[in-house]
Design a protein around this motif. Structure first.
Motif, PDB file in Angstrom:
ATOM      1  N   MET A   1       0.843  -1.164   0.000  1.00  0.00           N
ATOM      2  CA  MET A   1       0.000   0.000   0.000  1.00  0.00           C
ATOM      3  C   MET A   1       0.894   1.235   0.000  1.00  0.00           C
ATOM      4  N   LYS A   2       0.591   2.202  -0.841  1.00  0.00           N
ATOM      5  CA  LYS A   2       1.345   3.456  -0.851  1.00  0.00           C
ATOM      6  C   LYS A   2       0.766   4.406   0.174  1.00  0.00           C
ATOM      7  N   GLU A   3       1.659   5.056   0.892  1.00  0.00           N
ATOM      8  CA  GLU A   3       1.248   6.011   1.915  1.00  0.00           C
ATOM      9  C   GLU A   3       0.970   7.358   1.258  1.00  0.00           C
ATOM     10  N   ALA A   4      -0.094   7.994   1.666  1.00  0.00           N
ATOM     11  CA  ALA A   4      -0.450   9.313   1.164  1.00  0.00           C
ATOM     12  C   ALA A   4      -0.657  10.245   2.353  1.00  0.00           C
ATOM     13  N   LEU A   5      -0.340  11.515   2.145  1.00  0.00           N
ATOM     14  CA  LEU A   5      -0.570  12.508   3.183  1.00  0.00           C
ATOM     15  C   LEU A   5      -2.024  12.966   3.134  1.00  0.00           C
ATOM     16  N   THR A   6      -2.551  13.330   4.295  1.00  0.00           N
ATOM     17  CA  THR A   6      -3.934  13.776   4.386  1.00  0.00           C
ATOM     18  C   THR A   6      -3.969  15.268   4.677  1.00  0.00           C
ATOM     19  N   ALA A   7      -4.467  16.047   3.719  1.00  0.00           N
ATOM     20  CA  ALA A   7      -4.630  17.485   3.910  1.00  0.00           C
ATOM     21  C   ALA A   7      -6.010  17.741   4.488  1.00  0.00           C
ATOM     22  N   VAL A   8      -6.067  18.593   5.499  1.00  0.00           N
ATOM     23  CA  VAL A   8      -7.327  18.959   6.147  1.00  0.00           C
ATOM     24  C   VAL A   8      -7.506  20.461   5.971  1.00  0.00           C
ATOM     25  N   PHE A   9      -8.682  20.864   5.498  1.00  0.00           N
ATOM     26  CA  PHE A   9      -8.989  22.275   5.295  1.00  0.00           C
ATOM     27  C   PHE A   9     -10.233  22.631   6.088  1.00  0.00           C
ATOM     28  N   GLU A  10     -10.140  23.717   6.841  1.00  0.00           N
ATOM     29  CA  GLU A  10     -11.269  24.168   7.654  1.00  0.00           C
ATOM     30  C   GLU A  10     -11.598  25.609   7.281  1.00  0.00           C
ATOM     31  N   LYS A  11     -12.879  25.867   7.110  1.00  0.00           N
ATOM     32  CA  LYS A  11     -13.344  27.221   6.822  1.00  0.00           C
ATOM     33  C   LYS A  11     -13.224  28.060   8.081  1.00  0.00           C
ATOM     34  N   SER A  12     -12.738  29.286   7.925  1.00  0.00           N
ATOM     35  CA  SER A  12     -12.648  30.231   9.037  1.00  0.00           C
ATOM     36  C   SER A  12     -13.248  31.558   8.589  1.00  0.00           C
ATOM     37  N   PRO A  13     -13.488  32.466   9.502  1.00  0.00           N
ATOM     38  CA  PRO A  13     -14.059  33.750   9.100  1.00  0.00           C
ATOM     39  C   PRO A  13     -13.185  34.522   8.092  1.00  0.00           C
ATOM     40  N   GLN A  14     -11.876  34.290   8.135  1.00  0.00           N
ATOM     41  CA  GLN A  14     -10.957  34.995   7.230  1.00  0.00           C
ATOM     42  C   GLN A  14     -10.654  34.209   5.957  1.00  0.00           C
ATOM     43  N   GLY A  15     -11.141  33.004   5.812  1.00  0.00           N
ATOM     44  CA  GLY A  15     -10.847  32.171   4.640  1.00  0.00           C
ATOM     45  C   GLY A  15     -10.780  30.712   5.033  1.00  0.00           C
ATOM     46  N   TYR A  16      -9.585  30.124   4.903  1.00  0.00           N
ATOM     47  CA  TYR A  16      -9.388  28.714   5.226  1.00  0.00           C
ATOM     48  C   TYR A  16      -8.075  28.524   5.969  1.00  0.00           C
ATOM     49  N   ILE A  17      -8.033  27.509   6.801  1.00  0.00           N
ATOM     50  CA  ILE A  17      -6.784  27.031   7.358  1.00  0.00           C
ATOM     51  C   ILE A  17      -6.576  25.617   6.835  1.00  0.00           C
ATOM     52  N   GLY A  18      -5.328  25.223   6.701  1.00  0.00           N
ATOM     53  CA  GLY A  18      -5.030  23.885   6.212  1.00  0.00           C
ATOM     54  C   GLY A  18      -3.837  23.311   6.936  1.00  0.00           C
ATOM     55  N   TYR A  19      -3.858  22.007   7.100  1.00  0.00           N
ATOM     56  CA  TYR A  19      -2.730  21.324   7.715  1.00  0.00           C
ATOM     57  C   TYR A  19      -2.680  19.886   7.226  1.00  0.00           C
ATOM     58  N   VAL A  20      -1.560  19.238   7.507  1.00  0.00           N
ATOM     59  CA  VAL A  20      -1.356  17.842   7.125  1.00  0.00           C
ATOM     60  C   VAL A  20      -1.362  17.012   8.398  1.00  0.00           C
ATOM     61  N   GLU A  21      -2.272  16.043   8.466  1.00  0.00           N
ATOM     62  CA  GLU A  21      -2.394  15.212   9.671  1.00  0.00           C
ATOM     63  C   GLU A  21      -1.090  14.522  10.038  1.00  0.00           C
ATOM     64  N   GLU A  22      -0.381  14.015   9.043  1.00  0.00           N
ATOM     65  CA  GLU A  22       0.792  13.176   9.299  1.00  0.00           C
ATOM     66  C   GLU A  22       2.103  13.959   9.418  1.00  0.00           C
ATOM     67  N   LEU A  23       2.053  15.275   9.256  1.00  0.00           N
ATOM     68  CA  LEU A  23       3.289  16.059   9.247  1.00  0.00           C
ATOM     69  C   LEU A  23       3.144  17.286  10.152  1.00  0.00           C
ATOM     70  N   PRO A  24       3.422  17.116  11.450  1.00  0.00           N
ATOM     71  CA  PRO A  24       3.307  18.255  12.364  1.00  0.00           C
ATOM     72  C   PRO A  24       4.140  19.429  11.876  1.00  0.00           C
ATOM     73  N   GLY A  25       3.573  20.611  11.976  1.00  0.00           N
ATOM     74  CA  GLY A  25       4.267  21.817  11.546  1.00  0.00           C
ATOM     75  C   GLY A  25       3.895  22.270  10.154  1.00  0.00           C
ATOM     76  N   ALA A  26       3.301  21.376   9.369  1.00  0.00           N
ATOM     77  CA  ALA A  26       2.874  21.740   8.013  1.00  0.00           C
ATOM     78  C   ALA A  26       1.447  22.260   8.095  1.00  0.00           C
ATOM     79  N   ASN A  27       1.336  23.566   8.305  1.00  0.00           N
ATOM     80  CA  ASN A  27       0.020  24.182   8.371  1.00  0.00           C
ATOM     81  C   ASN A  27       0.095  25.582   7.770  1.00  0.00           C
ATOM     82  N   THR A  28      -1.057  26.094   7.353  1.00  0.00           N
ATOM     83  CA  THR A  28      -1.089  27.373   6.660  1.00  0.00           C
ATOM     84  C   THR A  28      -2.490  27.950   6.687  1.00  0.00           C
ATOM     85  N   GLN A  29      -2.648  29.072   6.021  1.00  0.00           N
ATOM     86  CA  GLN A  29      -3.959  29.686   5.859  1.00  0.00           C
ATOM     87  C   GLN A  29      -4.000  30.399   4.514  1.00  0.00           C
TER      88      GLN A  29
END
Length: 76
Positions: A1-29
């Motif tokens: 099985m190939k491993e894939a990263l999971t991107a999570v995007f959440e709506k916020s009042p200013q737009g969106y925030i995003g992060y990667v479940e498997e990679l702490p520190g990889a987050n943005t807006q």
């Protein structure tokens, strides 16, 4: 099985925030989902670059018992 990263995007009042479940520190807006996705790719690159640099500094002290090699596409 190939491993894939999971991107999570959440709506916020200013737009969106995003992060990667498997990679702490990889987050943005961003103002839009598309902008946040592009920013997240850059965040992933920056986290990996920083991790490489920290590792180089740690093992760069002349330890002759260290073996480094590229893994390429890894199946888990």
């Amino acid at each position: 099985m190939k491993e894939a990263l999971t991107a999570v995007f959440e709506k916020s009042p200013q737009g969106y925030i995003g992060y990667v479940e498997e990679l702490p520190g990889a987050n943005t807006q961003g103002g839009t989902l598309e902008e946040t996705k592009a920013n997240l790719v850059e965040a992933i690159q920056l986290v990996l670059q920083a991790n490489r640099q920290l590792t180089e500094e740690e093992i760069g002290s002349g330890n002759s018992h260290v073996v480094k090699e590229a893994l390429g596409n890894v199946s888990i």
